[in-house]
Design a protein around this motif. Structure first.
Motif, PDB file in Angstrom:
ATOM      1  N   SER A 127      53.271  56.396  40.129  1.00 22.02           N
ATOM      2  CA  SER A 127      52.021  55.639  40.166  1.00 22.02           C
ATOM      3  C   SER A 127      51.078  56.096  39.065  1.00 22.02           C
ATOM      4  CB  SER A 127      51.360  55.809  41.542  1.00 22.02           C
ATOM      5  OG  SER A 127      50.120  55.135  41.586  1.00 22.02           O
ATOM      6  N   ASN A 128      50.964  57.416  38.874  1.00 18.68           N
ATOM      7  CA  ASN A 128      50.129  57.935  37.788  1.00 18.68           C
ATOM      8  C   ASN A 128      50.678  57.561  36.426  1.00 18.68           C
ATOM      9  OD1 ASN A 128      48.027  59.304  39.186  1.00 18.68           O
ATOM     10  ND2 ASN A 128      49.421  60.963  39.686  1.00 18.68           N
ATOM     11  N   SER A 131      49.915  53.960  35.743  1.00 23.38           N
ATOM     12  CA  SER A 131      48.477  53.850  35.498  1.00 23.38           C
ATOM     13  C   SER A 131      48.142  54.306  34.083  1.00 23.38           C
ATOM     14  CB  SER A 131      47.700  54.683  36.525  1.00 23.38           C
ATOM     15  OG  SER A 131      47.902  54.206  37.837  1.00 23.38           O
ATOM     16  N   THR A 179      45.571  57.421  38.300  1.00 20.68           N
ATOM     17  CA  THR A 179      45.280  56.417  39.320  1.00 20.68           C
ATOM     18  C   THR A 179      43.805  56.450  39.725  1.00 20.68           C
ATOM     19  OG1 THR A 179      46.042  58.022  40.978  1.00 20.68           O
ATOM     20  CG2 THR A 179      47.604  56.349  40.269  1.00 20.68           C
TER      21      THR A 179
END
Length: 298
Positions: A127-128, A131, A179
């Motif tokens: 997710s990071n 992002s 994120t």
């Protein structure tokens, strides 16, 4: 005696049969190797060609993305994915040339299961990463920008695949996951080069308010004369205070970070104070008057 001789002869025949089978097996392997030798050579050439092609495409893509993605870590991610993908295709093609199609199917099945397990285990990290890629492509933040996000204010010193590093005014480093920056409000002072400064002040009730207005605008114009087409020095009286009539003055200056903005406002305050002193304009401070009753009953 004849029984012993028979046993020895049987063992000898068994050894000869075993040796013949071993020789036949070795000859079969040699013949198979000779038959597959051209495929081995073609496979070797293929994998070397795809290795060279992967490196060449990696360099080429890096040159193309340099004008689109300014962060080297994000560019390296895309170029490495392309390089690995091309090399993997070369490996699969080589296995196909060597008639190892079953091995290819097993590798693809194993890769699918392993990819699913890794994606579930690294959900937060991925997710990071995505992002960080999105932030880099959008170009909303660049290294060197002064930003405010998640309660922290500082200069961006690094953007990588996992986090963004800020250096605050007190020289402390703040590491923010990508994120958090993507999903929360962000103020980037570097997106615009013009800053609208606001100064608040107050003058005594005995002051000539029109004269105060003229002197304040004159003070700002003397140090910041370059106001743009749709920009002007604005002066407004706000309220009747306890000890003064309060006003604000707003004007435009070149500033891309908090430190520059504070310096601008500091210069403006010093200039306004100086010109008020020269023209006997009073900037009052709160005064408390105590009244004592002389004839107070005991």
């Amino acid at each position: 005696m004849s029984s012993t001789f028979s046993d020895v002869k049987t063992m000898e025949e068994h050894f000869i049969n075993t040796w013949d089978k071993l020789v036949d097996k070795l000859m079969g392997w040699i013949e198979a190797s000779i038959l597959i030798l051209p495929n081995i050579l073609i496979g070797l050439v293929t994998i070397l060609l795809f290795y060279w092609l992967s490196k060449y495409l990696q360099i080429l893509l890096n040159r193309i993305l340099k004008n689109i993605i300014h962060h080297s870590s994000i560019r390296n991610l895309f170029t490495n994915i392309l390089s690995i993908g091309v090399f993997v295709i070369g490996c699969l093609l080589t296995l196909s040339i060597l008639n190892l199609d079953g091995t290819i199917k097993s590798l693809l099945a194993g890769a699918g299961v392993a990819g699913l397990a890794i994606s579930l285990a690294l959900q937060g990290t991925l997710s990071n990463t995505f992002s960080g890629i999105f932030i880099s492509i959008k170009n909303e933040i660049q290294e060197g920008d002064w930003i405010e996000s998640n309660g922290y204010l500082g200069r961006v010193v690094e953007i990588n695949l996992r986090n963004t590093k800020l250096k605050e005014a007190d020289n402390n480093i703040v590491i923010l996951p990508n994120t958090m920056i993507l999903n929360n409000p962000l103020k980037n002072y570097g997106l615009t080069h013009r800053y609208r400064a606001t100064i608040s002040c107050g003058v005594g009730y005995e002051s000539d308010l029109e004269r105060v207005r003229e002197l304040t605008i004159l003070a700002i114009e003397s140090i910041f004369p370059s106001q743009g087409i749709d920009e002007e020095i604005e002066f407004y009286y706000k309220e009747f205070g306890d000890s003064s009539i309060n006003f604000i003055v707003r004007f435009w200056v070149d500033a891309k970070e908090s430190k520059q903005a504070m310096q601008v406002e500091s210069d403006a305050i010093m200039k306004i104070k100086s010109i008020f002193d020269e023209n006997s304009i009073n900037i009052p401070f709160p005064i408390r008057t105590l009244i004592y009753q002389q004839d107070r009953p005991i």
